[in-house]
Design an enzyme around this catalytic site. Sequence first.
Site, short mmCIF file in Angstrom:
data_model
loop_
_atom_site.label_atom_id
_atom_site.label_comp_id
_atom_site.label_asym_id
_atom_site.label_seq_id
_atom_site.Cartn_x
_atom_site.Cartn_y
_atom_site.Cartn_z
N ILE A 102 -44.55 52.87 -7.40
CA ILE A 102 -44.45 52.06 -6.18
C ILE A 102 -45.59 51.04 -6.12
O ILE A 102 -45.99 50.61 -5.05
CB ILE A 102 -44.41 52.95 -4.93
CG1 ILE A 102 -45.66 53.83 -4.79
CG2 ILE A 102 -43.18 53.87 -4.97
CD1 ILE A 102 -45.71 54.60 -3.47
N ARG B 250 -60.59 64.91 -12.45
CA ARG B 250 -60.67 64.01 -13.59
C ARG B 250 -59.96 62.69 -13.25
O ARG B 250 -58.90 62.69 -12.64
CB ARG B 250 -59.99 64.67 -14.77
CG ARG B 250 -60.12 63.93 -16.05
CD ARG B 250 -59.25 64.60 -17.09
NE ARG B 250 -60.02 65.52 -17.91
CZ ARG B 250 -59.44 66.37 -18.77
NH1 ARG B 250 -58.14 66.43 -18.86
NH2 ARG B 250 -60.18 67.14 -19.52
N GLU C 105 -54.11 58.14 -1.56
CA GLU C 105 -54.35 57.87 -0.14
C GLU C 105 -55.79 58.16 0.28
O GLU C 105 -56.14 57.98 1.44
CB GLU C 105 -53.40 58.72 0.69
CG GLU C 105 -51.95 58.37 0.43
CD GLU C 105 -50.99 59.42 0.97
OE1 GLU C 105 -50.03 59.04 1.64
OE2 GLU C 105 -51.21 60.61 0.74
MO1 MOS Z 1 -47.02 58.70 1.64
S1 MOS Z 1 -47.43 58.03 3.49
O1 MOS Z 1 -46.78 60.36 1.75
O2 MOS Z 1 -45.98 57.71 0.85
#
Ligand code: MOS
Length: 738
Positions: free
Chosen positions: A477, A624, A701
């Site tokens: 993505i 890692r 994230e």
């Molecule tokens: Mo994420 S907000 O779990 O793509």
Amino acid sequence: MEFLTPAGPNSTDRQTVLGKAHDRIDGPLKVSGLARYAYEYHDVAPRAAYGVVVTAGIGRGSIDSIDAVDAERAPGVLLVMTHLNAPKMFGQNAAAPNDPRLDHATPQLQGPRITQHDQAVALVVAETFEQARAAARSLRIGYKAQSGRFSLPAMQVEGKPHPRVADIDMGDFDTAYASAPVRIDATFTTPNQSQAMMEPHASLAFWDGDRLTVYLAHQVMHWARSGIAGTIGIPEAQVRVVAAYVGGGFGSKLALYSDAILASVASRQLGRPVKITLTRAQIFNHTTHRPPTIQRLRLAAGHDGRLIAVGHETFTGDQPGERGELASNQTRLLYGGANRRIHTRIAELDLPRGGSMRAPGEAAGLLALENAMDELAEKLGMDPVELRIVNDVQYDPEQGPSRPFSERKLVECLRTGADRFGWSHRIATPGQVRDGQWLVGMGMACAIRSNPVQPSGARVTLRPGGTVLVESAMTDIGTGSYTIMAQTAAEMLGLPMAAVEVRLGDSAYPKASGSGGSWGGNSSTAGTYAACVALRDTLARRAGFDGSDVSFDKGLIVSGGRSVALAQLVASGPVTAEDTMTYGDLTRRYAQASFGAHFCEVGVDVHTAEVRVRRLLSVCSIGRVLNPVTARSQCLGGMTMGIGAALMEELVVDPRFGYFVNHDLAEYQVPVHADVPDLDVVFVDGEDTKSSPMKARGVGELGICGVGAAITNAVYNATGVRVRDYPVTMDKLLAGMT
Ligand code: MOS
């Protein structure tokens, strides 16, 4: 292959290709426009008709009348579908609330009831996009609007009970809090926010007999496949979904929407391919968003800074049956403290449906928790970094030492960051540093993001000529999946990157983790590893090797002082192996999370309260590092989103109609280049043997988690004004600066 015990030495340890910097192998395709997205496949369906979705102009109520006469007669129109003529679809309902086949079902046009603004109410299909759009505009839909519940604060009524979600109570919070020497009690609010990814949601659907193919924009192929099949009521095996490239998702593309479902049923009805894209303006209200929160933080500590009581109570809201924003979650693992009250209550709202967005939970929760820690540090007269260090825990605070962290280097992140950033130059008293018109301040915050892993598979083929093909239903993505999976195969088979081709994003390939929740990189490379182990075994047998010393290097398979060229083993045809990595209970036995520390310097215009981020450093511990370039890019993206969360991102609700007013990229403000200074990212060395055979953890994230709080803590240090209502815009800040 099952990952049941901590990883020992394995073939990923060599780190000749893995762990090394590689630019994304899909980069040239992206910048030259050759990477094709869902709406751009013309050759696979040359006679595609164009669908335009018409979405509701009310937030709650029902469709009263539909006049489709003009639309149906309009030039080029092939189909007008509304709830009056749509085929029956299936979704979770009271009769079968937990039917897993319908987990991702998203029925469309199933009745006159409107439960959210921009819900699909019609589909118009025509020969061209322009014809469909023109006809859609001539559709006249009458509504009966009802009042709705659109404001989270309005739902917070004293004494009114709301359902509780995953509450944690430990010790005696009330007594401990009341009797502690140093306390803070502060309430923070975070707004509705939009993922605002670049690529719109789009689908191209066509049928071959009873077999459906959908090119679409989605993060997890098997969820898309089961969601479409379940919704329209056909076996999963008859559905193929394809998303070779996805232009960002940030959680928005974990769900299905009207484009995929309506393209599928319209194509079946018309007997020809149908393609649909949602418009940018529709996306903001039709698709999911981050729900709002009101978070009360009560922290109490002894004079030494050790937390005695930890209270984090989140109030959030969402459509019935949805989960809201679970902002208290990370507080369960980040700091110690024997007396804990960590609660979430959820109110029903009639705003558009909430969903995952960019580190759901942590991203919103750390804005509050890490600001509250800053407030506590000030009250204690203690350095904010030291306060975090004294409250570090090496085990799950709820379970005790029997559940240690797999690898927790938060203190190392804090010390490394403080040193590199020049934290010792910070003046704790706010409002002391001036640079011309700018008030200058420094702030910091911790980052934590859970580290889930998902089963993931791949098929690896050694082809004549000695090149390797990796196939997996994994998605990329924009994150680097192609690249790190190629690195994994190259490392495992002793080949250069150039000898590896990776094909992703097709449910015809082995089922894979997909991208979400920061699990994609670790999980998908572990699946590639499993398939490569199987291929190595097959190749070793072919070469006549049975020793345990078999290694793969420079295109050769080597054992007992003898070597055979890989190309020779496939001279008569390709050799393929396929496997899936699955996981045992190591996530139960060990708490697993990625950690980090963010340091920020801001300037605040003394006259206008304009905030400029001047410096931002994130020090991250992710086990890692599989590829320092792609991992760093993930952090840069997250940090940029953190700037947005702190200073600008907010979906503004029209309380009369229950929709987000700023439904385009001009009015929904995200950081642009001019808002983002040079960002600095450092990874501390590490290896997580309990997470996966790759010894890595999630990074996707982590960068957004806590950054917003580091920024607003810096704003406080610059100005002495603490705005607890995100985002910290000029109006709110200026009000306190007079
Ligand atoms: Mo994420 S907000 O779990 O793509």
